[in-house]
Design a protein around this motif. Structure first.
Motif, PDB file in Angstrom:
ATOM      1  N   LEU A 742      19.451   3.024 -35.588  1.00  0.00           N
ATOM      2  CA  LEU A 742      20.027   3.874 -36.992  1.00  0.00           C
ATOM      3  C   LEU A 742      21.114   2.957 -37.643  1.00  0.00           C
ATOM      4  CD1 LEU A 742      19.859   7.369 -36.336  1.00  0.00           C
ATOM      5  CD2 LEU A 742      18.325   6.111 -37.839  1.00  0.00           C
ATOM      6  N   ILE A 743      22.030   2.466 -36.582  1.00  0.00           N
ATOM      7  CA  ILE A 743      23.407   1.730 -37.043  1.00  0.00           C
ATOM      8  C   ILE A 743      22.820   0.255 -37.412  1.00  0.00           C
ATOM      9  CG2 ILE A 743      25.627   0.899 -36.258  1.00  0.00           C
ATOM     10  CD1 ILE A 743      25.529   3.837 -36.951  1.00  0.00           C
ATOM     11  N   GLY A 744      22.169  -0.141 -36.698  1.00  0.00           N
ATOM     12  CA  GLY A 744      21.422  -1.489 -36.974  1.00  0.00           C
ATOM     13  C   GLY A 744      20.930  -1.562 -38.364  1.00  0.00           C
ATOM     14  N   ARG A 745      19.997  -0.473 -38.606  1.00  0.00           N
ATOM     15  CA  ARG A 745      19.185  -0.503 -39.900  1.00  0.00           C
ATOM     16  C   ARG A 745      20.279  -0.262 -41.244  1.00  0.00           C
ATOM     17  NH1 ARG A 745      14.600   3.708 -38.676  1.00  0.00           N
ATOM     18  NH2 ARG A 745      13.921   3.131 -40.963  1.00  0.00           N
ATOM     19  N   ILE A 746      21.047   0.621 -40.945  1.00  0.00           N
ATOM     20  CA  ILE A 746      22.064   0.900 -42.150  1.00  0.00           C
ATOM     21  C   ILE A 746      23.054  -0.186 -42.526  1.00  0.00           C
ATOM     22  CG2 ILE A 746      21.785   3.594 -41.942  1.00  0.00           C
ATOM     23  CD1 ILE A 746      24.465   3.599 -40.788  1.00  0.00           C
ATOM     24  N   ARG A 747      23.190  -0.988 -41.396  1.00  0.00           N
ATOM     25  CA  ARG A 747      24.331  -2.036 -41.549  1.00  0.00           C
ATOM     26  C   ARG A 747      23.436  -3.232 -42.271  1.00  0.00           C
ATOM     27  NH1 ARG A 747      28.560  -3.725 -38.128  1.00  0.00           N
ATOM     28  NH2 ARG A 747      29.304  -2.134 -36.572  1.00  0.00           N
ATOM     29  N   ALA A 748      22.445  -3.194 -42.285  1.00  0.00           N
ATOM     30  CA  ALA A 748      21.310  -4.115 -43.013  1.00  0.00           C
ATOM     31  C   ALA A 748      21.124  -3.789 -44.518  1.00  0.00           C
ATOM     32  CB  ALA A 748      19.902  -4.134 -42.363  1.00  0.00           C
ATOM     33  N   LEU A 780      23.177  14.132 -34.558  1.00  0.00           N
ATOM     34  CA  LEU A 780      22.083  13.562 -35.266  1.00  0.00           C
ATOM     35  C   LEU A 780      20.997  12.774 -34.757  1.00  0.00           C
ATOM     36  CD1 LEU A 780      21.096  13.450 -38.100  1.00  0.00           C
ATOM     37  CD2 LEU A 780      22.473  11.177 -38.589  1.00  0.00           C
ATOM     38  N   ALA A 781      21.396  11.950 -33.787  1.00  0.00           N
ATOM     39  CA  ALA A 781      20.388  11.154 -33.077  1.00  0.00           C
ATOM     40  C   ALA A 781      19.245  11.964 -32.312  1.00  0.00           C
ATOM     41  CB  ALA A 781      20.853  10.109 -32.191  1.00  0.00           C
ATOM     42  N   TYR A 782      19.885  13.044 -31.667  1.00  0.00           N
ATOM     43  CA  TYR A 782      19.273  14.025 -31.036  1.00  0.00           C
ATOM     44  C   TYR A 782      18.103  15.041 -31.691  1.00  0.00           C
ATOM     45  CZ  TYR A 782      17.908  18.147 -27.970  1.00  0.00           C
ATOM     46  OH  TYR A 782      17.270  19.217 -27.213  1.00  0.00           O
ATOM     47  N   GLY A 783      18.847  15.089 -32.897  1.00  0.00           N
ATOM     48  CA  GLY A 783      18.117  15.892 -33.847  1.00  0.00           C
ATOM     49  C   GLY A 783      16.870  15.208 -34.363  1.00  0.00           C
ATOM     50  N   ILE A 784      17.170  13.877 -34.629  1.00  0.00           N
ATOM     51  CA  ILE A 784      15.886  13.109 -35.036  1.00  0.00           C
ATOM     52  C   ILE A 784      15.064  12.979 -33.881  1.00  0.00           C
ATOM     53  CG2 ILE A 784      15.138  10.633 -35.815  1.00  0.00           C
ATOM     54  CD1 ILE A 784      18.231  10.449 -37.133  1.00  0.00           C
ATOM     55  N   LEU A 785      15.264  13.039 -32.734  1.00  0.00           N
ATOM     56  CA  LEU A 785      14.159  13.005 -31.549  1.00  0.00           C
ATOM     57  C   LEU A 785      13.432  14.188 -31.598  1.00  0.00           C
ATOM     58  CD1 LEU A 785      16.266  11.525 -28.728  1.00  0.00           C
ATOM     59  CD2 LEU A 785      14.190  10.439 -29.703  1.00  0.00           C
ATOM     60  N   LEU A 791      11.283  18.207 -41.807  1.00  0.00           N
ATOM     61  CA  LEU A 791      12.260  19.473 -41.485  1.00  0.00           C
ATOM     62  C   LEU A 791      13.691  19.255 -41.499  1.00  0.00           C
ATOM     63  CD1 LEU A 791      10.115  21.080 -38.711  1.00  0.00           C
ATOM     64  CD2 LEU A 791      10.130  21.526 -41.069  1.00  0.00           C
ATOM     65  N   PRO A 792      14.435  20.128 -41.836  1.00  0.00           N
ATOM     66  CA  PRO A 792      15.950  19.727 -42.036  1.00  0.00           C
ATOM     67  C   PRO A 792      16.460  19.856 -40.581  1.00  0.00           C
ATOM     68  CG  PRO A 792      15.458  22.135 -42.341  1.00  0.00           C
ATOM     69  CD  PRO A 792      14.038  21.366 -42.401  1.00  0.00           C
ATOM     70  N   GLU A 817      13.288  10.948 -43.057  1.00  0.00           N
ATOM     71  CA  GLU A 817      12.587  11.732 -43.825  1.00  0.00           C
ATOM     72  C   GLU A 817      12.913  13.241 -43.753  1.00  0.00           C
ATOM     73  OE1 GLU A 817       8.229  11.461 -43.515  1.00  0.00           O
ATOM     74  OE2 GLU A 817       8.587   9.386 -42.798  1.00  0.00           O
ATOM     75  N   ASN A 818      14.136  13.256 -43.141  1.00  0.00           N
ATOM     76  CA  ASN A 818      14.555  14.665 -42.901  1.00  0.00           C
ATOM     77  C   ASN A 818      16.006  14.900 -43.675  1.00  0.00           C
ATOM     78  OD1 ASN A 818      13.641  13.461 -39.973  1.00  0.00           O
ATOM     79  ND2 ASN A 818      13.205  15.658 -40.015  1.00  0.00           N
TER      80      ASN A 818
END
Length: 842
Positions: A742-748, A780-785, A791-792, A817-818
């Motif tokens: 996630l951090i890599g993608r948002i840095r981009a 957050l990372a665990y929530g995405i998993l 879903l929220p 998508e959450n």
């Protein structure tokens, strides 16, 4: 054998026979009674046995009387003396002794008469011994007393006191069908229903009785029915009964007058109560107590104290009810010190406190957190009240419940739990469970509260101890504290299934509060919209919820709707609206409501309102105005005011005012770790690392530890908690992999770590690594998993969310998508599609 010629001097003198009967009647000495008894045995005067029995009973020597009775042959006239023994025991409250005498009569084949059964049945009723009462009823029936009106009336009364209302009604109906009922029969059945909480049925019987051409209500009837009117707040019916008392002249009876005063007092109609009281020709201590208790219960302590002092001036003996009423009045007002002072005066006067006194006193100690005084009262209760024969099990439990509550409110839940565990499971009432659950919920132990609530639902030992509305409210408070939406929904389901919300307004209000604090403001709106009745608390709960979720405009709209509904806006309402304005950047609106709350709404601003205004001005970078407002406060600024200012200084990096606010907190001897952390962060932001070290050294010196930041996220099966750099979770590797991705993608797409929020004296690369491991990111990372797309994800953090994490999660919400709903110590943040509901104003 040799005999002495000298006459002995210790021979008991012989009392002439013609004097014995007269002496026995006048005898008040046990010694003389025994002397006459001895002479009668020596001379064989057995016909004097009944007179000797009478003398022993009058000299309060039932054991001697019983020994004589046991030696007599059964005969109808002598039954009188058995009855006399039973009557004495009942009069003295020795009900077990009375039943023991009855059993001995039965064993010795004595025949009971119509005086025996009413006395024995009364003893069964006072002991609430249904089993023995049924047995006595059966014996009366077998012996032909089934049609005796005195015995049958006693049967009705006995069943009523044992709570066996069906049996009582059946007996009454049989008497009515035979035409053998009388006014006492009606009074007995009315009292049975009233004493067992069926006041409506008691009132129905009274109305039926007033229409009867044979029996008209007497003074006892009115004394039975008026408390039923008072306990159900049926003041209109009470006035009708009062009218009947006036028309029939029964109102002149002091017992009826007292019952009328008490009825009006319980209906909170103190003007009517006072009119009746003033017109009473004869008043006793009960009359005065009814008025003192009435004023105390409605919170009019001033009038209660005036009457209390008037009683002392007129030399009316103050009893335990008088003292307890005044103590309860002070406790209700939160004046614990004054309540303790009255208690001391009570002890000096020689009046002995009862369980009601102690319950009120413990409530007073709880209101001011007087733990030492509470412990002293606990000791007194152990020595003088608890486990005594004259106190019932229910009275003991009431005091124990109040002790649990007192210790919990004095922040000593450990002792509360020890006391709770000491009460056997079968004896715990719903109040016992509720005070313990409430103590946990209100003092930061929400997990323990919910665990205990679960145990309460699962226990099968005492089915009567099912949760009531108050228990549900305490559990909902715990859910709100933890932001536990899953458990909150389960409790809501229980509420719907058991129909609590339809009859208890405060349960619905707690549901609004729970959903708001658990992150589902939509569900809070649904509960609010479906409520049949709403009060100021309902509207304020929703208004505050809007503020927490950054919906300031809706909060203002709700306030306007409250005004259109002519609801009284109180201090709590204004805290809610100022909070909403503060967290939504509505500075001018907040200032307007603060300036007009006293002049337009009659609400005097308190420290909490000033704290909201300091927060509002501070967030808007108006620190000078915030300082001016603090200096203009009519009361000494409290800790929460200075914390609000310090937080604003942290936000806007103002070291000078921040130091001033921190010094004020030190003077107040604040033990809030957050205050020191804020000052340390201000210094760290300004790169004043020496000052950071000084603050941390000071914290160590005075024993204050910084709370570690933690975040938790709810899953389908439970809740997972994360600390900074936490690698203890079973899915730890996957969590860190997801987070790195996630951090890599948002840095981009433009995210740049703001290393100012890594408050350590290290290089920027290391600071970036520290930010990476913050607890809210791991949650957050665990929530995405574990959460399906769409879903929220609901995250809760115990501290304020890190500024860099706020930016990072905003970016992350663009690529997932959450919706991310994050609750920190201040408010809610709804992250969706690259934006946050706080709009950067937090």
């Amino acid at each position: 054998m040799r005999f002495s010629s000298v006459a002995p001097t210790n021979i008991t003198p012989i009392i002439p026979l013609n004097f014995r009967t007269k002496i026995l009647k006048q005898c008040k000495s046990v010694k003389k009674a025994k002397l006459i008894h001895q002479q009668s045995l020596v001379r064989g005067l057995l016909h004097m046995s009944t007179q000797i029995i009478s003398t022993y009973i009058s000299c309060d020597q039932p054991s001697h009387a019983l020994l004589l009775l046991q030696r007599l042959l059964p005969s109808p006239p002598t039954v009188f003396w058995w009855n006399a023994l039973i009557r004495r025991s009942v009069r003295l409250g020795c009900y077990d002794d009375a039943l023991d005498f009855y059993s001995q009569m039965h064993r010795l084949d004595w025949r009971f008469d119509h005086y025996t059964f009413p006395l024995v049945l009364k003893a069964c009723g006072e002991l609430s011994s249904f089993r023995r009462g049924v047995s006595v009823h059966a014996v009366a029936f077998v012996n032909g007393f089934d049609c005796n009106v005195f015995v049958c009336n006693s049967v009705v009364s006995m069943y009523g006191r044992c709570g066996a209302l069906d049996e009582a009604q059946k007996m009454f109906d049989e008497m009515s069908n035979r035409g053998s009922s009388d006014i006492i029969s009606w009074n007995s059945i009315m009292a049975a229903y009233a004493q067992n909480g069926y006041q409506a049925r008691a009132l129905e019987l009274f109305e039926k009785m007033t229409g009867d051409v044979v029996f008209k209500p007497d003074a006892v009837s009115l004394v039975n029915v008026l408390p039923a009117c008072g306990s159900t707040r049926a003041w209109l019916r009470g006035k009708q009964v009062h009218g009947y008392a006036i028309r029939s002249g029964l109102v002149e009876d002091v017992f009826v007058g007292n019952a009328v005063v008490d009825m009006y007092a319980k209906c909170e109609l103190m003007e009517e109560a006072n009119r009746v009281f003033e017109r009473m020709i004869i008043k006793d201590v009960v009359s005065w107590n009814s008025m003192v208790s009435g004023y105390s219960q409605i919170g009019n302590l001033y009038q209660a104290l005036i009457l209390f002092e008037k009683m002392r001036e007129e030399n009316i003996k103050l009893d335990v009810v008088t003292w307890s009423a005044v103590i309860a009045g002070y406790a209700q007002k939160g004046c614990g010190c004054e309540a303790l002072d009255i208690f001391r005066r009570m002890l000096v006067s020689g009046s002995k406190p009862n369980f009601v006194t102690l319950a009120s006193l413990l409530s007073g100690c709880a209101s001011i957190g007087a733990l030492i005084h509470g412990k002293e009262i606990h000791c007194y209760a152990i020595k003088c009240v608890l486990n005594f024969k004259e106190s019932g099990a229910g009275d003991d439990l009431m005091v124990q419940n109040c002790l649990i509550d007192m210790y919990a409110k004095c922040k000593n839940t450990q002792i509360s739990r020890v006391m709770f565990d000491s009460i056997p499971l079968r004896d715990r009432s719903v109040a016992t469970w509720t005070v313990m659950i409430g103590g946990y919920a209100q003092h930061g132990k929400a997990n323990d509260a919910l665990k205990l609530f679960s145990q309460m639902l699962l226990q099968k030992t005492n089915l009567e101890a099912a949760p009531n509305g108050f228990t549900i409210s305490c559990a909902l408070v715990a859910c709100a504290h933890l932001a536990s939406l899953r458990l909150g929904k389960q409790i809501h389901t229980y509420v719907l299934r058991n129909r609590f919300e339809s009859v208890m307004l405060f349960v619905s209000n707690c549901l609004i509060d729970m959903y708001s604090k658990a992150g589902d403001i939509g569900a809070a709106e649904t509960v609010f919209d479906n409520m049949t009745h709403k009060n100021t608390v309902s509207w304020t709960s929703l208004l505050t919820g809007y503020g927490m979720h950054g919906r300031g405009e809706q909060a203002l709209k709700t306030l306007n709707e409250m005004r259109r509904a002519n609801l009284v806006l109180d201090g709590v309402t204004f805290v809610g609206i100022l909070y909403a304005c503060s967290h939504c950047g509505l500075v001018d609106e907040g200032i307007k409501y603060f300036d007009t709350m006293k002049s337009e709404f009659g609400v005097v601003p308190g420290p909490e309102h000033f704290a909201c205004m300091v927060d509002l001005l501070g967030r808007a970078s108006r620190l000078g105005q915030a300082m001016d407002l603090i200096q203009s406060m009519p009361m000494k600024p409290t800790e929460v005011v200075w914390v609000a200012l310090l937080s604003a200084c942290r936000l806007h990096s103002n070291v000078e005012i921040g130091e001033y606010a921190a010094n004020q907190l030190v003077e107040l001897q604040s033990d809030n770790d957050g205050s020191y952390t804020l000052l340390s962060n201000i210094y760290a932001n300004a790169k004043q690392w020496k000052d950071v070290a000084k603050v941390r050294t000071l914290m160590k010196k005075i024993g204050i530890r910084k709370r570690p930041g933690c975040s938790w996220v709810e899953g389908k099966t439970g809740t997972s908690t994360f600390f900074v750099g936490d690698r203890t979770h079973p899915l730890s590797q996957q969590i860190f992999d997801v987070l790195a991705d996630l951090i890599g993608r948002i840095r981009a797409i433009g995210y740049i770590p703001d290393t100012r929020f890594a408050l350590h004296d290290v290089d920027d690369e290391e600071k970036s690594d520290l930010l990476f491991e913050h607890s809210e990111r791991l949650a957050l990372a665990y929530g995405i998993l574990i959460t399906s797309p769409g879903l929220p994800i609901r995250i809760t953090k115990n501290l304020r969310v890190c500024g860099d994490c706020h930016v990072a999660i905003t970016f992350i919400s663009k690529i997932i998508e959450n919706e991310v709903i994050l609750r920190d110590s201040s408010r809610f943040h709804h992250f969706k599609n690259g934006s946050c509901s706080c709009k950067g104003y937090w």
